[in-house]
Scaffold this motif. Structure first.
Motif, PDB file in Angstrom:
ATOM      1  N   HIS A  12      39.245  36.995  33.908  1.00  0.00           N
ATOM      2  CA  HIS A  12      39.731  37.795  32.786  1.00  0.00           C
ATOM      3  C   HIS A  12      40.680  38.890  33.277  1.00  0.00           C
ATOM      4  O   HIS A  12      41.699  39.179  32.641  1.00  0.00           O
ATOM      5  CB  HIS A  12      38.550  38.430  32.039  1.00  0.00           C
ATOM      6  CG  HIS A  12      37.738  37.447  31.260  1.00  0.00           C
ATOM      7  ND1 HIS A  12      36.535  37.753  30.653  1.00  0.00           N
ATOM      8  CD2 HIS A  12      37.952  36.132  30.986  1.00  0.00           C
ATOM      9  CE1 HIS A  12      36.063  36.689  30.046  1.00  0.00           C
ATOM     10  NE2 HIS A  12      36.901  35.695  30.226  1.00  0.00           N
ATOM     11  N   ASN A 254      33.325  42.967  28.845  1.00  0.00           N
ATOM     12  CA  ASN A 254      34.396  43.094  29.841  1.00  0.00           C
ATOM     13  C   ASN A 254      35.788  42.913  29.255  1.00  0.00           C
ATOM     14  O   ASN A 254      36.692  43.696  29.529  1.00  0.00           O
ATOM     15  CB  ASN A 254      34.151  42.145  31.020  1.00  0.00           C
ATOM     16  CG  ASN A 254      34.603  40.730  30.774  1.00  0.00           C
ATOM     17  OD1 ASN A 254      35.742  40.355  31.023  1.00  0.00           O
ATOM     18  ND2 ASN A 254      33.692  39.912  30.276  1.00  0.00           N
ATOM     19  N   SER A 255      35.982  41.906  28.445  1.00  0.00           N
ATOM     20  CA  SER A 255      37.331  41.651  27.921  1.00  0.00           C
ATOM     21  C   SER A 255      37.639  42.445  26.661  1.00  0.00           C
ATOM     22  O   SER A 255      38.793  42.787  26.394  1.00  0.00           O
ATOM     23  CB  SER A 255      37.511  40.153  27.643  1.00  0.00           C
ATOM     24  OG  SER A 255      36.535  39.698  26.720  1.00  0.00           O
ATOM     25  N   LEU A 259      38.143  46.115  30.264  1.00  0.00           N
ATOM     26  CA  LEU A 259      39.422  45.781  30.897  1.00  0.00           C
ATOM     27  C   LEU A 259      40.623  46.417  30.186  1.00  0.00           C
ATOM     28  O   LEU A 259      41.570  46.849  30.843  1.00  0.00           O
ATOM     29  CB  LEU A 259      39.580  44.263  30.986  1.00  0.00           C
ATOM     30  CG  LEU A 259      38.716  43.583  32.063  1.00  0.00           C
ATOM     31  CD1 LEU A 259      38.871  42.070  32.004  1.00  0.00           C
ATOM     32  CD2 LEU A 259      39.094  44.090  33.457  1.00  0.00           C
TER      33      LEU A 259
END
Length: 318
Positions: A12, A254-255, A259
Motif C-alpha cells: 500500500h 493503514n490505507s 498512510l
C-alpha cells in the motif's frame, strides 16, 4: 499474521510508484514477496475455521465503520471533495466492498455453518476433486491464459473460498512434508513469479504483474509453502499473540487513515533520499510507523468502546 500485514502495508505504501518505470524492478520484487500476505491470512482463517457469530460480525463492522468515518473526516480536513459514492462506501463498507478482504470474509462467515455441513459430507477424494476444479478455474487458467473468469484479479469471493477450503483441508487431512521442503517450495515459487514478471515486462515494454496477482498459481503455492513452513515451527509468545490481534485493524486503518497522513512515497521523494540505503530506510520506516500508529489508534478505539459499554451498563443497572 504480523508479517503478512507488514507486507500488505508495504504494498500500500509503495502504490504511488508501483507503475513508475523508474521503480519497475522494485515493483516486481515487492509484489512477488508480499503479495502472499492475503493468501496467508485466508489460509489461517481456513485452518482454524470461521464460526458464524453476531458478536464477531459486530466487531468486524465496528472497526470498519470507525476506519471509514475517520478516513472521511481526514478527507474533509484536507479539503478534498466527498462524492455520494464515497459517503455510501463509508456508511456501508462491507456491502459496498470498500475493503474486498473484509467483504469476502463476512460472506464466508455468514455461510460457514452450511459450508461445514457440506464439507463433512465429502470424502477426502471428493474434497481433492473440488479443490482441483477450483484451482484450475480460478488460479491456473488466469495465470497462464491471462484472462480471468471473475475479472477481479483474485480479489473476490471465489478465490477467497478456494483458499479457505484449502486451509480447512490442511486442518483435517494435512500434508506431511519436511519444513525444508516447504522452504524450498516457497523460494522456487518466488523466483518463478519474479523472473516471469521480469520477462513479461521485457516483452511488453511496460510493467505488468500477471504472475504476482492474487489469482496467480505461483502466489497460491508460495503462500501455501510459507504457511506450512511457519506451521512446522514451534514457539509461543504472549506478546506476539497480542500484537497479532491488531492485524485486522491495521489492515483497515493503514490505507484509509495513516498512510494519507505520512509523506507519500513518490518517485521524487524516494529519489531525493540519497541512495538505495536511505530509500530502503524510508520504506521500512513508513511501514513501521504505519503499523505502530494503527495499534495506537485501535487501542484508543477499544478504550473508548469499553467506556461506552461501561456507561451503558451503569445506566441500565441504575
Amino acid at each position: 499474521r504480523i508479517l503478512s500485514i507488514l507486507g500488505i502495508i508495504t504494498m500500500h505504501a509503495l502504490a504511488p510508484i508501483c507503475w513508475d518505470p523508474a521503480f519497475s524492478l522494485l515493483s516486481v520484487v515487492e509484489n512477488g514477496i508480499f503479495q502472499i500476505g492475503v493468501t496467508c491470512f485466508i489460509l489461517i482463517s481456513g485452518y482454524f475455521g470461521i464460526c458464524r457469530s453476531t458478536k464477531k460480525l459486530f466487531q468486524l463492522e465496528s472497526v470498519a465503520l470507525f476506519g471509514s468515518v475517520l478516513g472521511l473526516v481526514l478527507m474533509l480536513l484536507r479539503g478534498e471533495g466527498v462524492s455520494m459514492m464515497a459517503l455510501l462506501r463509508t456508511c456501508f463498507p462491507v456491502l459496498t466492498g470498500k475493503w474486498w478482504f473484509l467483504t469476502c470474509y463476512v460472506c464466508i462467515l455468514l455461510v460457514a455453518p452450511f459450508l461445514d455441513k457440506l464439507l463433512a459430507s465429502l470424502t477426502q477424494k471428493q474434497w481433492l476433486e473440488l479443490l482441483g476444479i477450483l484451482v484450475i478455474l480460478f488460479y491456473i487458467a488466469p495465470t497462464f491464459l491471462y484472462f480471468q473468469i471473475m475479472n477481479d484479479s483474485g480479489k473476490g469471493v471465489m478465490n477467497f473460498l478456494t483458499i479457505y477450503l484449502i486451509g480447512r483441508y490442511l486442518r483435517i487431512y494435512g500434508i506431511k512434508r519436511s519444513r525444508w521442503f516447504w522452504a524450498t517450495g516457497a523460494l522456487l515459487m518466488l523466483a518463478a513469479n519474479i523472473l516471469l514478471n521480469i520477462a513479461f515486462r521485457e516483452i511488453l515494454g511496460r510493467i505488468e504483474l500477471p504472475f504476482a496477482r492474487d489469482n496467480s498459481i505461483f502466489i497460491l503455492l508460495q503462500g501455501l509453502c510459507v504457511f506450512q513452513f511457519v506451521g512446522s515451527l514451534h514457539f509461543h509468545s504472549v506478546w506476539v499473540n497480542r500484537i497479532a490481534s491488531f492485524t485486522y485493524p491495521a489492515y483497515i486503518l493503514n490505507s484509509a487513515v495513516i498512510l494519507p497522513l505520512l509523506p507519500q512515497l513518490t518517485k521524487e521523494y524516494l529519489l531525493d533520499a540519497g541512495g538505495a540505503g536511505m530509500m530502503v530506510l524510508l520504506i521500512v520506516g513508513t511501514v513501521a510507523v504505519t503499523f505502530v500508529l494503527s495499534i495506537l489508534i485501535e487501542l484508543i478505539r477499544r478504550l473508548f468502546s469499553q467506556d461506552l459499554k461501561s456507561g451503558y451498563t451503569l445506566r441500565w443497572n441504575g
